[in-house]
Scaffold this active site. Sequence first.
Site, PDB file in Angstrom:
ATOM      1  N   HIS A 137      49.603  29.396  32.102  1.00  0.00           N
ATOM      2  CA  HIS A 137      48.302  29.372  32.785  1.00  0.00           C
ATOM      3  C   HIS A 137      47.675  27.981  32.735  1.00  0.00           C
ATOM      4  O   HIS A 137      48.041  27.140  31.911  1.00  0.00           O
ATOM      5  CB  HIS A 137      47.337  30.372  32.147  1.00  0.00           C
ATOM      6  N   LYS A 141      41.828  28.395  30.596  1.00  0.00           N
ATOM      7  CA  LYS A 141      41.846  29.826  30.262  1.00  0.00           C
ATOM      8  C   LYS A 141      41.402  30.025  28.813  1.00  0.00           C
ATOM      9  O   LYS A 141      41.884  29.342  27.907  1.00  0.00           O
ATOM     10  CB  LYS A 141      43.252  30.399  30.485  1.00  0.00           C
TER      11      LYS A 141
HETATM   12  N1  LIG Z   1      42.689  40.710  36.682  1.00  0.00           N
HETATM   13  C1  LIG Z   1      43.011  39.615  37.357  1.00  0.00           C
HETATM   14  O1  LIG Z   1      43.747  39.665  38.367  1.00  0.00           O
HETATM   15  C2  LIG Z   1      42.491  38.299  36.891  1.00  0.00           C
HETATM   16  C3  LIG Z   1      41.731  38.255  35.769  1.00  0.00           C
HETATM   17  N2  LIG Z   1      41.208  37.063  35.332  1.00  0.00           N
HETATM   18  C4  LIG Z   1      40.326  37.159  34.180  1.00  0.00           C
HETATM   19  O2  LIG Z   1      38.987  37.096  34.659  1.00  0.00           O
HETATM   20  C5  LIG Z   1      38.147  36.492  33.682  1.00  0.00           C
HETATM   21  C6  LIG Z   1      37.412  35.317  34.310  1.00  0.00           C
HETATM   22  O3  LIG Z   1      38.341  34.318  34.621  1.00  0.00           O
HETATM   23  P1  LIG Z   1      37.847  32.945  35.311  1.00  0.00           P
HETATM   24  O4  LIG Z   1      37.089  33.259  36.549  1.00  0.00           O
HETATM   25  O5  LIG Z   1      39.006  32.054  35.365  1.00  0.00           O
HETATM   26  O6  LIG Z   1      36.840  32.416  34.195  1.00  0.00           O
HETATM   27  P2  LIG Z   1      35.602  31.391  34.369  1.00  0.00           P
HETATM   28  O7  LIG Z   1      35.331  30.850  33.007  1.00  0.00           O
HETATM   29  O8  LIG Z   1      35.869  30.451  35.475  1.00  0.00           O
HETATM   30  O9  LIG Z   1      34.393  32.330  34.823  1.00  0.00           O
HETATM   31  C7  LIG Z   1      33.727  33.219  33.987  1.00  0.00           C
HETATM   32  C8  LIG Z   1      32.300  33.294  34.477  1.00  0.00           C
HETATM   33  O10 LIG Z   1      31.616  34.334  33.774  1.00  0.00           O
HETATM   34  C9  LIG Z   1      30.266  33.909  33.667  1.00  0.00           C
HETATM   35  N3  LIG Z   1      29.588  34.670  32.619  1.00  0.00           N
HETATM   36  C10 LIG Z   1      29.618  34.514  31.286  1.00  0.00           C
HETATM   37  N4  LIG Z   1      28.841  35.423  30.677  1.00  0.00           N
HETATM   38  C11 LIG Z   1      28.293  36.186  31.664  1.00  0.00           C
HETATM   39  C12 LIG Z   1      27.423  37.284  31.685  1.00  0.00           C
HETATM   40  N5  LIG Z   1      26.925  37.815  30.550  1.00  0.00           N
HETATM   41  N6  LIG Z   1      27.069  37.816  32.879  1.00  0.00           N
HETATM   42  C13 LIG Z   1      27.546  37.297  34.037  1.00  0.00           C
HETATM   43  N7  LIG Z   1      28.383  36.243  34.085  1.00  0.00           N
HETATM   44  C14 LIG Z   1      28.757  35.708  32.907  1.00  0.00           C
HETATM   45  C15 LIG Z   1      30.375  32.451  33.361  1.00  0.00           C
HETATM   46  O11 LIG Z   1      29.148  31.832  33.681  1.00  0.00           O
HETATM   47  P3  LIG Z   1      28.820  30.329  33.164  1.00  0.00           P
HETATM   48  O12 LIG Z   1      29.691  29.476  33.971  1.00  0.00           O
HETATM   49  O13 LIG Z   1      27.389  30.205  33.477  1.00  0.00           O
HETATM   50  O14 LIG Z   1      29.142  30.313  31.696  1.00  0.00           O
HETATM   51  C16 LIG Z   1      31.505  32.019  34.274  1.00  0.00           C
HETATM   52  O15 LIG Z   1      31.012  31.563  35.525  1.00  0.00           O
HETATM   53  C17 LIG Z   1      39.081  36.126  32.519  1.00  0.00           C
HETATM   54  O16 LIG Z   1      39.075  37.146  31.548  1.00  0.00           O
HETATM   55  C18 LIG Z   1      40.445  36.035  33.188  1.00  0.00           C
HETATM   56  O17 LIG Z   1      41.503  36.236  32.310  1.00  0.00           O
HETATM   57  C19 LIG Z   1      41.448  35.915  35.988  1.00  0.00           C
HETATM   58  C20 LIG Z   1      42.237  35.890  37.093  1.00  0.00           C
HETATM   59  C21 LIG Z   1      42.829  37.089  37.652  1.00  0.00           C
HETATM   60  O1  LIG Z   2      42.644  33.689  33.344  1.00  0.00           O
HETATM   61  C1  LIG Z   2      43.419  33.745  34.338  1.00  0.00           C
HETATM   62  O2  LIG Z   2      43.567  32.801  35.114  1.00  0.00           O
HETATM   63  C2  LIG Z   2      44.170  34.988  34.559  1.00  0.00           C
HETATM   64  N1  LIG Z   2      43.900  36.005  33.795  1.00  0.00           N
HETATM   65  C3  LIG Z   2      44.517  37.282  33.868  1.00  0.00           C
HETATM   66  C4  LIG Z   2      45.321  37.518  32.610  1.00  0.00           C
HETATM   67  O3  LIG Z   2      44.914  37.100  31.523  1.00  0.00           O
HETATM   68  O4  LIG Z   2      46.371  38.170  32.699  1.00  0.00           O
HETATM   69  C5  LIG Z   2      45.295  37.482  35.145  1.00  0.00           C
HETATM   70  C6  LIG Z   2      46.035  36.270  35.611  1.00  0.00           C
HETATM   71  O5  LIG Z   2      47.095  36.030  34.736  1.00  0.00           O
HETATM   72  C7  LIG Z   2      45.113  35.065  35.686  1.00  0.00           C
END
Ligand SMILES: NC(=O)C1=CN([C@@H]2O[C@H](COP(=O)(O)OP(=O)(O)OC[C@H]3O[C@@H](n4cnc5c(N)ncnc54)[C@H](OP(=O)(O)O)[C@@H]3O)[C@@H](O)[C@H]2O)C=CC1
Ligand SMILES: O=C(O)C1=N[C@H](C(=O)O)C[C@H](O)C1
Length: 251
Positions: A137, A141
């Site tokens: 990744h 992350k």
């Molecule tokens: N299931 C799937 O297919 C996928 C899952 N993921 C997962 O999704 C999650 C997010 O990933 P990613 O977008 O890369 O992470 P980021 O760090 O880019 O985004 C997370 C966001 O959450 C916000 N946040 C934190 N606390 C709160 C809260 N209490 N309420 C609302 N918003 C909040 C943060 O805000 P701020 O910037 O202000 O701190 C930030 O903008 C991870 O757990 C990742 O593993 C990712 C990709 C695909």
């Molecule tokens: O944080 C990410 O980027 C992703 N998170 C998810 C995970 O932890 O499996 C899904 C994907 O791999 C991207």
Amino acid sequence: MTDNPIRVAVLGPRGRMGAQTVRAVEGAPDMDLVATVGSGDDLAAVVDAKADVVVDFTRPDVVMDNLRFAVDNGLHAVVGTTGFTEERLAEVRGWLAGKPGIGVLIAPNFALGAVLAMRFAQQAAKFYASAEVIELHHNRKADAPSGTAAHTAGLISQARAAAGLAPGSDATTSELDGARGATVGDVRVHSVRLPGLVAHEEILFGAEGETLTIRHDSMDRVSFMPGVLLGIRQVPNRPGLTVGLEHVLDL
Ligand SMILES: NC(=O)C1=CN([C@@H]2O[C@H](COP(=O)(O)OP(=O)(O)OC[C@H]3O[C@@H](n4cnc5c(N)ncnc54)[C@H](OP(=O)(O)O)[C@@H]3O)[C@@H](O)[C@H]2O)C=CC1
Ligand SMILES: O=C(O)C1=N[C@H](C(=O)O)C[C@H](O)C1
């Protein structure tokens, strides 16, 4: 535009996935983006906006509070945020028991290819005593191993156990701490973090004289969006807890 668009709220809209989801929902003719809630914002906005479905892409340490709020307020939820242990899933089932019509979809990965890779790994597992997972990744992350890799390792462990196949051994007697990765179920999982990567997984199986490698690559976060939109459309029709997009895809 459709007559009764699904009213969607996105939690984490400034994040990598949240921003992508905002764009996808805005572009969907059968959905209205009615609220976004970032860190520091009041979650009550999703109730005030009369959202039907809340989508959560935030962080493992805040997702349970967000989800509890959604369920308590009678909102369906689509959750991509990682960090869901069996204990957490049991807690969510407990909340939902008191809310019969509410659906929650928690998917470790919304990319079609990743869901298929997990299914293929599950199918292969009963034929191979030895398997290891490598997930790769981007370096921003927060968690390791990835939720997808942990889920994949769990599926392999369960499939092997169901087939009465004991996990294979190796001859390692001396190792630097961490060199053989983390153990999830009874599968070794290795995490790579590098700028330039997005989300990638390799599942390796080995037997005498052969290996099988299943690999999936998300090169762009648009890869997750068809699954997220499908989840939003389907979750109101799936009361209770659904874990994994494979159930929605009917694989
Ligand atoms: N299931 C799937 O297919 C996928 C899952 N993921 C997962 O999704 C999650 C997010 O990933 P990613 O977008 O890369 O992470 P980021 O760090 O880019 O985004 C997370 C966001 O959450 C916000 N946040 C934190 N606390 C709160 C809260 N209490 N309420 C609302 N918003 C909040 C943060 O805000 P701020 O910037 O202000 O701190 C930030 O903008 C991870 O757990 C990742 O593993 C990712 C990709 C695909
Ligand atoms: O944080 C990410 O980027 C992703 N998170 C998810 C995970 O932890 O499996 C899904 C994907 O791999 C991207």
